[in-house]
Design a protein around this motif. Structure first.
Motif, PDB file in Angstrom:
ATOM      1  N   GLY A  91      -6.567  12.843   3.933  1.00  0.00           N
ATOM      2  CA  GLY A  91      -5.522  13.663   3.017  1.00  0.00           C
ATOM      3  C   GLY A  91      -4.406  12.503   2.551  1.00  0.00           C
ATOM      4  N   ALA A  92      -4.366  11.521   3.133  1.00  0.00           N
ATOM      5  CA  ALA A  92      -3.665  10.270   2.726  1.00  0.00           C
ATOM      6  C   ALA A  92      -4.581   9.364   1.839  1.00  0.00           C
ATOM      7  CB  ALA A  92      -3.000   9.402   3.969  1.00  0.00           C
ATOM      8  N   GLY A  93      -3.744   8.727   0.839  1.00  0.00           N
ATOM      9  CA  GLY A  93      -4.307   7.786  -0.072  1.00  0.00           C
ATOM     10  C   GLY A  93      -4.510   6.457   0.819  1.00  0.00           C
ATOM     11  N   HIS A  94      -5.338   5.463   0.467  1.00  0.00           N
ATOM     12  CA  HIS A  94      -5.623   4.439   1.255  1.00  0.00           C
ATOM     13  C   HIS A  94      -6.260   3.257   0.101  1.00  0.00           C
ATOM     14  CE1 HIS A  94      -4.945   5.990   4.975  1.00  0.00           C
ATOM     15  NE2 HIS A  94      -5.805   6.993   4.614  1.00  0.00           N
ATOM     16  N   SER A 143       2.694  10.971  11.528  1.00  0.00           N
ATOM     17  CA  SER A 143       2.806   9.383  10.854  1.00  0.00           C
ATOM     18  C   SER A 143       3.790   9.320   9.813  1.00  0.00           C
ATOM     19  CB  SER A 143       1.396   9.396  10.202  1.00  0.00           C
ATOM     20  OG  SER A 143       1.334   7.891   9.675  1.00  0.00           O
ATOM     21  N   HIS A 144       4.203   8.168   9.286  1.00  0.00           N
ATOM     22  CA  HIS A 144       5.448   7.839   8.530  1.00  0.00           C
ATOM     23  C   HIS A 144       6.617   8.437   9.165  1.00  0.00           C
ATOM     24  CE1 HIS A 144       3.114   7.796   4.239  1.00  0.00           C
ATOM     25  NE2 HIS A 144       2.546   6.785   5.528  1.00  0.00           N
ATOM     26  N   ASN A 145       6.625   7.900  10.402  1.00  0.00           N
ATOM     27  CA  ASN A 145       7.856   8.235  11.519  1.00  0.00           C
ATOM     28  C   ASN A 145       7.693   7.535  12.587  1.00  0.00           C
ATOM     29  OD1 ASN A 145       8.673   9.796  13.928  1.00  0.00           O
ATOM     30  ND2 ASN A 145       8.853  11.888  12.813  1.00  0.00           N
ATOM     31  N   ILE A 176       2.053  15.869  -5.510  1.00  0.00           N
ATOM     32  CA  ILE A 176       1.136  16.953  -5.346  1.00  0.00           C
ATOM     33  C   ILE A 176      -0.403  16.430  -4.852  1.00  0.00           C
ATOM     34  CG2 ILE A 176       2.185  18.297  -6.948  1.00  0.00           C
ATOM     35  CD1 ILE A 176       0.148  17.740  -9.072  1.00  0.00           C
ATOM     36  N   ARG A 177      -1.077  17.136  -4.156  1.00  0.00           N
ATOM     37  CA  ARG A 177      -2.207  16.736  -3.457  1.00  0.00           C
ATOM     38  C   ARG A 177      -3.233  17.809  -3.185  1.00  0.00           C
ATOM     39  NH1 ARG A 177      -1.461  11.413   0.088  1.00  0.00           N
ATOM     40  NH2 ARG A 177       0.847  11.008  -0.706  1.00  0.00           N
ATOM     41  N   SER A 178      -4.523  17.407  -3.737  1.00  0.00           N
ATOM     42  CA  SER A 178      -5.534  18.389  -3.391  1.00  0.00           C
ATOM     43  C   SER A 178      -7.021  17.844  -3.174  1.00  0.00           C
ATOM     44  CB  SER A 178      -5.725  19.651  -4.532  1.00  0.00           C
ATOM     45  OG  SER A 178      -7.063  20.501  -4.503  1.00  0.00           O
ATOM     46  N   ALA A 236      -7.542  13.978  -3.845  1.00  0.00           N
ATOM     47  CA  ALA A 236      -6.755  13.452  -5.131  1.00  0.00           C
ATOM     48  C   ALA A 236      -5.133  13.639  -4.712  1.00  0.00           C
ATOM     49  CB  ALA A 236      -7.143  14.487  -6.531  1.00  0.00           C
ATOM     50  N   TYR A 237      -4.462  12.732  -5.487  1.00  0.00           N
ATOM     51  CA  TYR A 237      -2.957  13.000  -5.541  1.00  0.00           C
ATOM     52  C   TYR A 237      -2.417  12.388  -6.757  1.00  0.00           C
ATOM     53  CZ  TYR A 237      -2.087   8.647  -3.130  1.00  0.00           C
ATOM     54  OH  TYR A 237      -1.831   7.338  -2.292  1.00  0.00           O
ATOM     55  N   LYS A 238      -1.020  12.993  -7.280  1.00  0.00           N
ATOM     56  CA  LYS A 238      -0.581  12.535  -8.471  1.00  0.00           C
ATOM     57  C   LYS A 238       0.988  12.335  -7.847  1.00  0.00           C
ATOM     58  CE  LYS A 238      -2.998  14.302 -12.294  1.00  0.00           C
ATOM     59  NZ  LYS A 238      -3.339  13.137 -12.815  1.00  0.00           N
ATOM     60  N   TRP A 239       1.854  11.377  -8.408  1.00  0.00           N
ATOM     61  CA  TRP A 239       3.488  11.245  -8.028  1.00  0.00           C
ATOM     62  C   TRP A 239       3.948  11.524  -9.378  1.00  0.00           C
ATOM     63  CZ3 TRP A 239       3.955   6.661  -4.238  1.00  0.00           C
ATOM     64  CH2 TRP A 239       3.446   6.955  -3.020  1.00  0.00           C
ATOM     65  N   PHE A 240       5.267  12.424  -9.322  1.00  0.00           N
ATOM     66  CA  PHE A 240       5.728  12.199 -10.569  1.00  0.00           C
ATOM     67  C   PHE A 240       7.560  12.222 -10.249  1.00  0.00           C
ATOM     68  CE2 PHE A 240       2.791  14.859 -12.839  1.00  0.00           C
ATOM     69  CZ  PHE A 240       2.086  15.226 -11.977  1.00  0.00           C
ATOM     70  N   GLU A 288       0.719  -1.092  -0.056  1.00  0.00           N
ATOM     71  CA  GLU A 288      -0.074  -0.133   0.052  1.00  0.00           C
ATOM     72  C   GLU A 288       0.947   1.164  -0.217  1.00  0.00           C
ATOM     73  OE1 GLU A 288      -0.180   2.569   2.302  1.00  0.00           O
ATOM     74  OE2 GLU A 288      -1.848   3.478   1.545  1.00  0.00           O
ATOM     75  N   GLU A 289       1.959   1.162   0.620  1.00  0.00           N
ATOM     76  CA  GLU A 289       2.786   2.322   0.987  1.00  0.00           C
ATOM     77  C   GLU A 289       3.627   2.886  -0.337  1.00  0.00           C
ATOM     78  OE1 GLU A 289       2.544   4.254   3.388  1.00  0.00           O
ATOM     79  OE2 GLU A 289       1.909   3.080   4.940  1.00  0.00           O
ATOM     80  N   GLY A 290       3.725   2.184  -1.249  1.00  0.00           N
ATOM     81  CA  GLY A 290       4.408   2.432  -2.318  1.00  0.00           C
ATOM     82  C   GLY A 290       5.865   3.021  -2.005  1.00  0.00           C
ATOM     83  N   ILE A 319       4.753   2.582  -6.627  1.00  0.00           N
ATOM     84  CA  ILE A 319       3.118   2.791  -6.849  1.00  0.00           C
ATOM     85  C   ILE A 319       2.361   2.403  -5.821  1.00  0.00           C
ATOM     86  CG2 ILE A 319       1.405   2.605  -8.288  1.00  0.00           C
ATOM     87  CD1 ILE A 319       2.700   1.847 -10.644  1.00  0.00           C
ATOM     88  N   SER A 320       1.984   3.650  -5.048  1.00  0.00           N
ATOM     89  CA  SER A 320       1.134   3.357  -3.844  1.00  0.00           C
ATOM     90  C   SER A 320      -0.310   2.785  -4.103  1.00  0.00           C
ATOM     91  CB  SER A 320       0.998   4.523  -3.005  1.00  0.00           C
ATOM     92  OG  SER A 320      -0.119   5.238  -3.283  1.00  0.00           O
ATOM     93  N   MET A 321      -0.568   2.004  -3.223  1.00  0.00           N
ATOM     94  CA  MET A 321      -1.873   1.055  -3.249  1.00  0.00           C
ATOM     95  C   MET A 321      -2.023   0.320  -4.701  1.00  0.00           C
ATOM     96  SD  MET A 321      -3.546   4.451  -2.354  1.00  0.00           S
ATOM     97  CE  MET A 321      -4.564   4.905  -3.836  1.00  0.00           C
TER      98      MET A 321
HETATM   99  O1  HGY Z   1       0.776   8.304  -0.051  1.00  0.00           O
HETATM  100  C1  HGY Z   1      -0.164   8.035   0.797  1.00  0.00           C
HETATM  101  O2  HGY Z   1      -1.062   8.978   1.141  1.00  0.00           O
HETATM  102  C2  HGY Z   1      -0.736   6.771   1.382  1.00  0.00           C
HETATM  103  O3  HGY Z   1       0.111   6.471   2.372  1.00  0.00           O
HETATM  104  N1  HGY Z   1       0.243   5.466   0.139  1.00  0.00           N
END
Ligand code: HGY
Ligand code: MN
Ligand code: MN
Ligand code: MN
Length: 440
Positions: free
Chosen positions: A385-388, A411-413, A299-301, A226-230, A138-140, A145-147
């Motif tokens: 705020g986070a993806g799941h 979190s992530h810590n 980037i997220r919104s 929504a979010y995108k990773w580049f 899930e974490e990517g 690639i997360s999830m």
């Molecule tokens: O990036 C995220 O929001 C999730 O933890 N994969």
């Protein structure tokens, strides 16, 4: 009916499972305080295999049938009276960040296991089957690639893409190689057709400060932003730091830093988020101007349109920065060197997600049942705020999430922490949501 409403988890047992399984990935043995690096149970690592084996053994001992699919997703299903219909699931993930905490994801899976224990202890016969699912990577964090595995299950990510995904530097293994190595390359297709769900509920720490700040106990999650990773790759030229004057340089790191600051400016202008968590440069020598830099951009919104607008601005402005243009009129006193080439790849995209209203109502009513009379000021509706993994399950079955507060929203810590009473409350709401979800 009333007996079901009175069911509650065994807090001590839940916390024991959560801490016991944390020994795989901290380096600390069971019972010892976690090492200062917190959890590091990367997807498909040996530590992840140990946690997976624990999950399979424990759920099988509770009378579940376990199925592993082609992405290593593990589905544990407790039979109901009517097994011709798909199960109602509790789900989350056992993999963690490289220096993460022991609650993110793990709480949702161990609370699902605790739910199975409570049903078994009370000889509960549910009409429909009840399941618990552990989603791979899930974490990517290890495979970027997360999830990704709930994404394959939902039909949003092609199996080949996921199987061929290479781990983030410095490794070179693919997901498929690692799935095979740890014995979790299942023969069941990773698809919702193969493993259908009536509903998916996910208990998760909020990973932000809102619940704690407003003294709420339960977050009724309506959706996910929504979010995108580049990946941004800048190509310049290695040169000597002593003999190359500023305007003759093609300094990839200087350009990268301007781009990262600029992405922050764009985020501020769009009231969105932009983050860089990975930065690799070469050659990495004090007296060589770096000619090659790669960095991540997340980037997220809450609004899809904002994420799309930000992406457009980033694509245009990063090219201008590479060409030496002073995009934000703030580098006037900074000599721009020679033009560089920049390549921006979009690795991942998750649209803003709205959860199923029946599931949201189920979580609210489960919260009232668990929190008792003054429950109204103990719960609040919110967007994640986070993806799941619930983002992807919501494409294929009714889904919603339950949040519990975590200390200072960190979190992530390794300092990630969720109070025992909050873990138990969340687990009670999860249990009540799963058994009362009304399918009609
Ligand atoms: O990036 C995220 O929001 C999730 O933890 N994969
Ligand atoms: Mn998580
Ligand atoms: Mn996470
Ligand atoms: Mn997540």
């Amino acid at each position: 009916e009333d007996m079901l409403k009175s069911l509650r988890v065994n807090r001590g047992r839940l916390m024991e499972d959560l801490h016991y399984t944390s020994q795989w990935g901290t380096g600390a043995r069971w019972g010892e305080a976690p090492t200062e690096t917190g959890m590091s149970r990367l997807a498909l690592s040996d530590a992840d295999k140990k946690a997976r084996d624990w999950f399979v053994e424990t759920t099988q001992a509770l009378g579940c049938k376990t199925t592993v699919d082609a992405m290593g997703n593990i589905f544990a299903v407790r039979p109901g009276l009517r097994n011709d219909l798909p199960p109602t699931y509790a789900g989350s993930h056992l993999d963690t960040q490289p220096t993460g905490g022991r609650y993110d994801g793990v709480l949702g899976v161990t609370a699902g296991v605790e739910m199975l224990k409570v049903l078994a202890d009370n000889w509960v016969e549910t009409e429909y089957p009840v399941g618990v699912v552990n989603w791979t990577n899930e974490e990517g964090a290890r495979f970027p690639i997360s999830m990704v595995s709930s994404g394959v299950w939902a039909g949003s990510v092609p199996l080949e893409t996921a199987h061929n995904l290479k781990e983030v530097l410095p490794g070179t293994k693919t997901m498929k190689e690692e799935l095979r190595r740890i014995g979790y390359l299942g023969s069941t297709p990773a698809s919702y057709e193969a493993m259908p769900m009536a509903a998916h509920f996910e208990l998760h720490i909020e990973q932000g400060p809102l619940l704690e700040m407003s003294n709420k106990k339960i977050g009724v999650v309506k959706g996910v932003q929504a979010y995108k990773w580049f990946t941004v790759h800048i190509k310049g030229r290695d040169t000597h730091t002593g003999t190359t004057d500023l305007k003759s340089r093609a300094d990839a790191l200087l350009a990268a830093s301007k781009m990262i600051v600029h992405s922050h400016r764009l985020a501020t202008a769009h009231s969105a988020l932009a983050s860089t968590g990975i930065l690799n440069l070469s050659p990495g020598s004090t007296n060589t101007v770096p000619g090659d830099v790669t960095f991540s951009l997340d980037i997220r919104s809450p609004s899809d349109a904002t994420v799309t607008r930000m992406k457009q601005a980033i694509l245009e402005d990063f090219q201008k920065i590479a060409a030496g243009e002073d995009v934000m009129g703030s580098n006037e006193n900074c000599t721009s060197g020679l033009p560089l080439t920049v390549t921006i790849t979009e690795d991942f995209s998750s649209p803003a997600t709205l959860f199923d209203t029946d599931c949201i109502t189920t979580v609210s009513s489960a919260s009232h049942c668990v929190l008792g009379p003054n429950s109204n000021n103990l719960l609040m509706e919110m967007t994640s705020g986070a993806g799941h993994d619930s983002v992807y399950t919501s494409k294929r079955c009714p889904t919603s999430m339950i949040f519990v507060p975590c200390r200072e929203g960190v979190s992530h810590n390794p300092e990630e922490f969720c109070k025992e009473e909050d873990c138990a409350l969340g687990a009670d709401v999860l249990l009540q949501s799963v058994i009362r979800f009304d399918r009609v």
